[in-house]
Design a protein around this motif. Structure first.
Motif, PDB file in Angstrom:
ATOM      1  N   ARG A 139       1.919  47.648 -26.307  1.00 41.77           N
ATOM      2  CA  ARG A 139       1.688  46.557 -25.370  1.00 41.77           C
ATOM      3  C   ARG A 139       3.036  45.950 -24.990  1.00 41.77           C
ATOM      4  NH1 ARG A 139       1.110  41.665 -27.953  1.00 41.77           N
ATOM      5  NH2 ARG A 139      -0.400  40.894 -26.420  1.00 41.77           N
ATOM      6  N   TYR A 140       3.261  45.786 -23.707  1.00 42.92           N
ATOM      7  CA  TYR A 140       4.493  45.181 -23.188  1.00 42.92           C
ATOM      8  C   TYR A 140       5.755  45.853 -23.745  1.00 42.92           C
ATOM      9  CZ  TYR A 140       1.191  41.598 -21.709  1.00 42.92           C
ATOM     10  OH  TYR A 140       0.125  40.943 -21.154  1.00 42.92           O
ATOM     11  N   VAL A 228       4.638  55.478 -19.647  1.00 44.97           N
ATOM     12  CA  VAL A 228       4.081  54.795 -20.819  1.00 44.97           C
ATOM     13  C   VAL A 228       4.532  53.341 -20.851  1.00 44.97           C
ATOM     14  CG1 VAL A 228       4.009  54.751 -23.339  1.00 44.97           C
ATOM     15  CG2 VAL A 228       3.909  56.949 -22.131  1.00 44.97           C
ATOM     16  N   ARG A 229       5.809  53.103 -20.604  1.00 43.12           N
ATOM     17  CA  ARG A 229       6.313  51.722 -20.583  1.00 43.12           C
ATOM     18  C   ARG A 229       5.595  50.905 -19.529  1.00 43.12           C
ATOM     19  NH1 ARG A 229       8.670  48.089 -18.009  1.00 43.12           N
ATOM     20  NH2 ARG A 229       8.628  49.392 -16.134  1.00 43.12           N
ATOM     21  N   PHE A 234       0.267  46.473 -18.251  1.00 47.97           N
ATOM     22  CA  PHE A 234      -0.991  46.103 -17.611  1.00 47.97           C
ATOM     23  C   PHE A 234      -2.203  46.244 -18.518  1.00 47.97           C
ATOM     24  CE2 PHE A 234       2.005  47.468 -14.401  1.00 47.97           C
ATOM     25  CZ  PHE A 234       1.937  46.432 -13.479  1.00 47.97           C
ATOM     26  N   MET A 235      -2.057  46.980 -19.612  1.00 48.02           N
ATOM     27  CA  MET A 235      -3.170  47.174 -20.544  1.00 48.02           C
ATOM     28  C   MET A 235      -2.597  47.555 -21.896  1.00 48.02           C
ATOM     29  SD  MET A 235      -4.465  50.847 -19.051  1.00 48.02           S
ATOM     30  CE  MET A 235      -3.982  50.348 -17.370  1.00 48.02           C
ATOM     31  N   THR A 236      -3.360  47.323 -22.928  1.00 48.51           N
ATOM     32  CA  THR A 236      -2.955  47.766 -24.263  1.00 48.51           C
ATOM     33  C   THR A 236      -3.350  49.225 -24.435  1.00 48.51           C
ATOM     34  OG1 THR A 236      -3.259  45.542 -25.138  1.00 48.51           O
ATOM     35  CG2 THR A 236      -3.155  47.341 -26.729  1.00 48.51           C
ATOM     36  N   LEU A 237      -2.406  50.022 -24.878  1.00 45.04           N
ATOM     37  CA  LEU A 237      -2.664  51.416 -25.192  1.00 45.04           C
ATOM     38  C   LEU A 237      -2.856  51.545 -26.697  1.00 45.04           C
ATOM     39  CD1 LEU A 237       0.055  52.998 -22.891  1.00 45.04           C
ATOM     40  CD2 LEU A 237      -2.421  53.090 -22.530  1.00 45.04           C
ATOM     41  N   TYR A 238      -3.920  52.246 -27.092  1.00 45.04           N
ATOM     42  CA  TYR A 238      -4.252  52.386 -28.502  1.00 45.04           C
ATOM     43  C   TYR A 238      -4.098  53.836 -28.948  1.00 45.04           C
ATOM     44  CZ  TYR A 238      -6.324  47.743 -27.976  1.00 45.04           C
ATOM     45  OH  TYR A 238      -6.514  46.411 -27.730  1.00 45.04           O
TER      46      TYR A 238
END
Length: 285
Positions: A139-140, A228-229, A234-238
């Motif tokens: 995230r971010y 990826v960055r 804009f969204m959390t990647l899990y």
């Protein structure tokens, strides 16, 4: 490592393709290949140690279906118009920022499973793509180096698309991207340590034996690390999320009329250097 899942749909078991090309059973070491495994460094270490020690039993690949290499995918984020040559062939300007759309996780099938031409479709198209699999919650993210550190591995993806549904039927692209079987994935999840430069991969796709796409990730407008960055803003990647990073030139949409869209009976084959090969026969839904 080359991680995969084999067996009938819905009952796949984890496996590994060793350095000699032998298929090995991982079910005695891990329950499955999913986001939880990719986020667990100790578990991945046990897999690697077992493989290096020769402790994994061999599997007979004869007649054994290869499923998607990843179970319980959270989301499939897709990047549109991410190759300079593909943007040119479709008459689109190169985007100033990555174009993001989604595919439902239930579009994902095995690399050699049947692809279904949707009912009423006249413009089903092919797209070979590099898939990025996330291994750490992101995230971010602030840098491309940080972004790559959150990547667990890479796989071949086929972003099958229905162009009439996507472009001519109103709304967003989703109607042309989410038909059943529209995201074959695999055969392997290749861990990131085996792909030192994701911008140095070749991509190829054939239809009925004729080469249609012959590109390279070096031509991406937004490279993997930037994708990826950017997405993480804009969204959390899990762990277990997938990003399809776009397709090079050579799709049916970019061909002269009459455009050679896919029909039942066609055979599509695609590969990315070092990441494996897919083959799908098309049938009517």
């Amino acid at each position: 490592m080359k991680l995969l899942r084999v067996g009938t749909a819905g009952a796949e078991r984890p496996a590994l393709l060793d350095t000699e090309g032998t298929l090995r059973d991982l079910s005695g070491v891990v329950a499955d290949i999913d986001g939880a495994l990719l986020a667990d460094g100790a578990a991945l270490g046990r897999v690697r140690s077992a493989a290096e020690a020769g402790e994994l039993p061999a599997l007979d690949p004869a007649g054994l279906r290869v499923g998607p290499p990843l179970a319980r995918i959270g989301k499939v984020v897709c990047i549109g118009l991410n190759y300079h040559d593909h943007a040119r062939e479709t008459g689109a300007e190169a985007p100033a920022e990555p174009v993001i759309f989604f595919k439902a996780a239930d579009t994902v099938v095995g690399p050699n499973d049947t692809v279904l031409v949707p009912r009423g479709s006249v413009k089903t198209d092919w797209e070979v793509e590099l898939a990025v699999v996330i291994g750490r919650t992101a995230r971010y993210l602030e840098s491309e180096e940080e972004a790559l550190a959150h990547v667990a591995g890479y796989a071949v993806a086929h972003d099958v698309s229905e162009r009439e549904f996507q472009i001519e039927r109103g709304g967003t692209w989703d109607k042309g991207k989410n038909c059943e079987t529209f995201n074959p994935l695999g055969p392997w999840l290749v861990t990131a340590d085996e792909v030192p430069d994701p911008q140095a991969l070749s991509l190829k796709l054939w239809v009925n034996g004729e080469l249609k796409q012959d590109g390279a990730t070096a031509e991406q407008i937004f490279p993997v690390a930037e994708v990826v960055r950017y997405v993480s803003q804009f969204m959390t990647l899990y762990p277990g999320d997938v990003i399809n990073t776009g397709t090079p030139a050579g799709v049916a949409l970019g061909q002269p009329e009459p455009k050679p869209f896919l029909r039942a009976g066609d055979v599509v084959e695609l590969e990315i250097g070092g990441l494996g090969r897919q083959r799908q026969e098309l049938k009517n839904a």
